[in-house]
Design a protein around this motif. Structure first.
Motif, PDB file in Angstrom:
ATOM      1  N   LEU A   7      35.230  32.555  22.546  1.00 28.19           N
ATOM      2  CA  LEU A   7      34.335  32.295  21.417  1.00 28.19           C
ATOM      3  C   LEU A   7      33.179  33.292  21.462  1.00 28.19           C
ATOM      4  N   ILE A   8      32.994  34.018  20.355  1.00 23.31           N
ATOM      5  CA  ILE A   8      31.861  34.944  20.243  1.00 23.31           C
ATOM      6  C   ILE A   8      30.845  34.361  19.273  1.00 23.31           C
ATOM      7  N   VAL A   9      29.590  34.241  19.737  1.00 21.42           N
ATOM      8  CA  VAL A   9      28.488  33.840  18.864  1.00 21.42           C
ATOM      9  C   VAL A   9      27.595  35.067  18.731  1.00 21.42           C
ATOM     10  N   GLU A  10      27.610  35.691  17.571  1.00 24.84           N
ATOM     11  CA  GLU A  10      26.940  36.995  17.380  1.00 24.84           C
ATOM     12  C   GLU A  10      26.646  37.181  15.896  1.00 24.84           C
ATOM     13  N   LEU A  18      32.975  45.137  17.310  1.00 21.86           N
ATOM     14  CA  LEU A  18      33.282  45.866  18.548  1.00 21.86           C
ATOM     15  C   LEU A  18      33.793  44.909  19.631  1.00 21.86           C
ATOM     16  N   GLU A  19      33.083  43.810  19.846  1.00 20.78           N
ATOM     17  CA  GLU A  19      33.490  42.861  20.889  1.00 20.78           C
ATOM     18  C   GLU A  19      34.872  42.269  20.572  1.00 20.78           C
ATOM     19  N   THR A  20      35.079  41.939  19.287  1.00 20.86           N
ATOM     20  CA  THR A  20      36.362  41.367  18.878  1.00 20.86           C
ATOM     21  C   THR A  20      37.503  42.351  19.115  1.00 20.86           C
ATOM     22  N   ASP A  21      37.287  43.593  18.697  1.00 20.42           N
ATOM     23  CA  ASP A  21      38.333  44.611  18.866  1.00 20.42           C
ATOM     24  C   ASP A  21      38.693  44.790  20.342  1.00 20.42           C
ATOM     25  N   LEU A  22      37.679  44.900  21.180  1.00 22.99           N
ATOM     26  CA  LEU A  22      37.926  45.134  22.606  1.00 22.99           C
ATOM     27  C   LEU A  22      38.695  43.973  23.234  1.00 22.99           C
ATOM     28  N   LEU A  23      38.359  42.750  22.811  1.00 26.30           N
ATOM     29  CA  LEU A  23      39.034  41.583  23.391  1.00 26.30           C
ATOM     30  C   LEU A  23      40.452  41.433  22.846  1.00 26.30           C
ATOM     31  N   GLU A  24      40.635  41.706  21.547  1.00 24.70           N
ATOM     32  CA  GLU A  24      41.975  41.569  20.966  1.00 24.70           C
ATOM     33  C   GLU A  24      42.928  42.615  21.535  1.00 24.70           C
ATOM     34  N   VAL A  25      42.417  43.818  21.760  1.00 22.43           N
ATOM     35  CA  VAL A  25      43.251  44.857  22.383  1.00 22.43           C
ATOM     36  C   VAL A  25      43.700  44.403  23.777  1.00 22.43           C
ATOM     37  N   ALA A  26      42.818  43.658  24.456  1.00 29.71           N
ATOM     38  CA  ALA A  26      43.137  43.167  25.798  1.00 29.71           C
ATOM     39  C   ALA A  26      44.007  41.906  25.752  1.00 29.71           C
ATOM     40  N   GLY A  27      44.304  41.414  24.541  1.00 26.78           N
ATOM     41  CA  GLY A  27      45.234  40.287  24.420  1.00 26.78           C
ATOM     42  C   GLY A  27      44.590  38.926  24.263  1.00 26.78           C
ATOM     43  N   TYR A  28      43.278  38.887  24.150  1.00 24.57           N
ATOM     44  CA  TYR A  28      42.598  37.604  23.959  1.00 24.57           C
ATOM     45  C   TYR A  28      42.658  37.165  22.501  1.00 24.57           C
ATOM     46  N   ILE A  29      42.527  35.867  22.306  1.00 21.87           N
ATOM     47  CA  ILE A  29      42.380  35.292  20.972  1.00 21.87           C
ATOM     48  C   ILE A  29      40.881  35.078  20.762  1.00 21.87           C
ATOM     49  N   VAL A  30      40.355  35.592  19.672  1.00 26.97           N
ATOM     50  CA  VAL A  30      38.911  35.544  19.444  1.00 26.97           C
ATOM     51  C   VAL A  30      38.567  34.567  18.330  1.00 26.97           C
ATOM     52  N   CYS A  31      37.568  33.745  18.596  1.00 29.18           N
ATOM     53  CA  CYS A  31      37.016  32.828  17.611  1.00 29.18           C
ATOM     54  C   CYS A  31      35.582  33.291  17.350  1.00 29.18           C
ATOM     55  N   GLN A  32      35.227  33.514  16.095  1.00 33.31           N
ATOM     56  CA  GLN A  32      33.923  34.087  15.755  1.00 33.31           C
ATOM     57  C   GLN A  32      33.004  33.077  15.091  1.00 33.31           C
ATOM     58  N   ASP A 109      29.406  48.400  27.016  1.00 30.57           N
ATOM     59  CA  ASP A 109      30.201  49.419  27.721  1.00 30.57           C
ATOM     60  C   ASP A 109      31.664  49.143  27.365  1.00 30.57           C
ATOM     61  N   THR A 110      32.208  49.963  26.469  1.00 28.69           N
ATOM     62  CA  THR A 110      33.527  49.653  25.906  1.00 28.69           C
ATOM     63  C   THR A 110      34.637  49.672  26.962  1.00 28.69           C
ATOM     64  N   ARG A 111      34.452  50.472  28.012  1.00 27.30           N
ATOM     65  CA  ARG A 111      35.508  50.524  29.038  1.00 27.30           C
ATOM     66  C   ARG A 111      35.465  49.317  29.958  1.00 27.30           C
TER      67      ARG A 111
END
Ligand code: MN
Length: 130
Positions: A7-10, A18-32, A109-111
């Motif tokens: 869950l991202i609160v932002e 940015l946070e969503t993209d980085l997490l989805e690329v890593a395979g997470y499911i994102v709730c905004q 830090d995107t990496r």
């Protein structure tokens, strides 16, 4: 672990994207959610594996929301990682004092971002198992 829900609160759209993209690329499911009140609701209804909490939000601030979640029996086991500007040392201390799992500094830090999230989830799970 891939497939876990974050869950991202932002309230800043660029940071959210940015946070969503980085997490989805890593395979997470994102709730905004874009404010603290909606974040508290989502923490209860979505049961995420981790919450990324911005501090500066419209209305209730992220540290207050974290405090509420960490005192609620339904949500207190969910690790909360505060996402805060690099210079805001006071917020980082307040987050740790409130019982948050830790903090990640902006600019992101995107990496390292997805790895940091994975490490916070692993640390929280090992604490629960102890
Ligand atoms: Mn903000």
């Amino acid at each position: 672990m891939a497939g876990e829900k974050i869950l991202i609160v932002e309230d800043n759209p660029a940071n959210m994207e940015l946070e969503t993209d980085l997490l989805e690329v890593a395979g997470y499911i994102v709730c905004q959610t874009t404010n603290a009140e909606a974040g508290i609701e989502a923490a209860r209804s979505e049961a995420p594996s981790l919450i990324l909490m911005d501090v500066g939000l419209p209305g209730m601030d992220g540290l207050t929301a974290a405090g509420i979640l960490l005192q609620d029996a339904q949500t207190q086991h969910i690790p909360i990682v505060v996402v805060t500007a690099h210079a805001m040392k006071g917020d980082q201390e307040k987050a740790l004092d409130a019982g948050c799992a830790g903090y990640i500094t902006k600019p992101i830090d995107t990496r390292a971002f997805a790895k940091s999230v994975a490490a916070f989830i692993a640390a929280a799970q090992s604490t629960l198992e102890r």
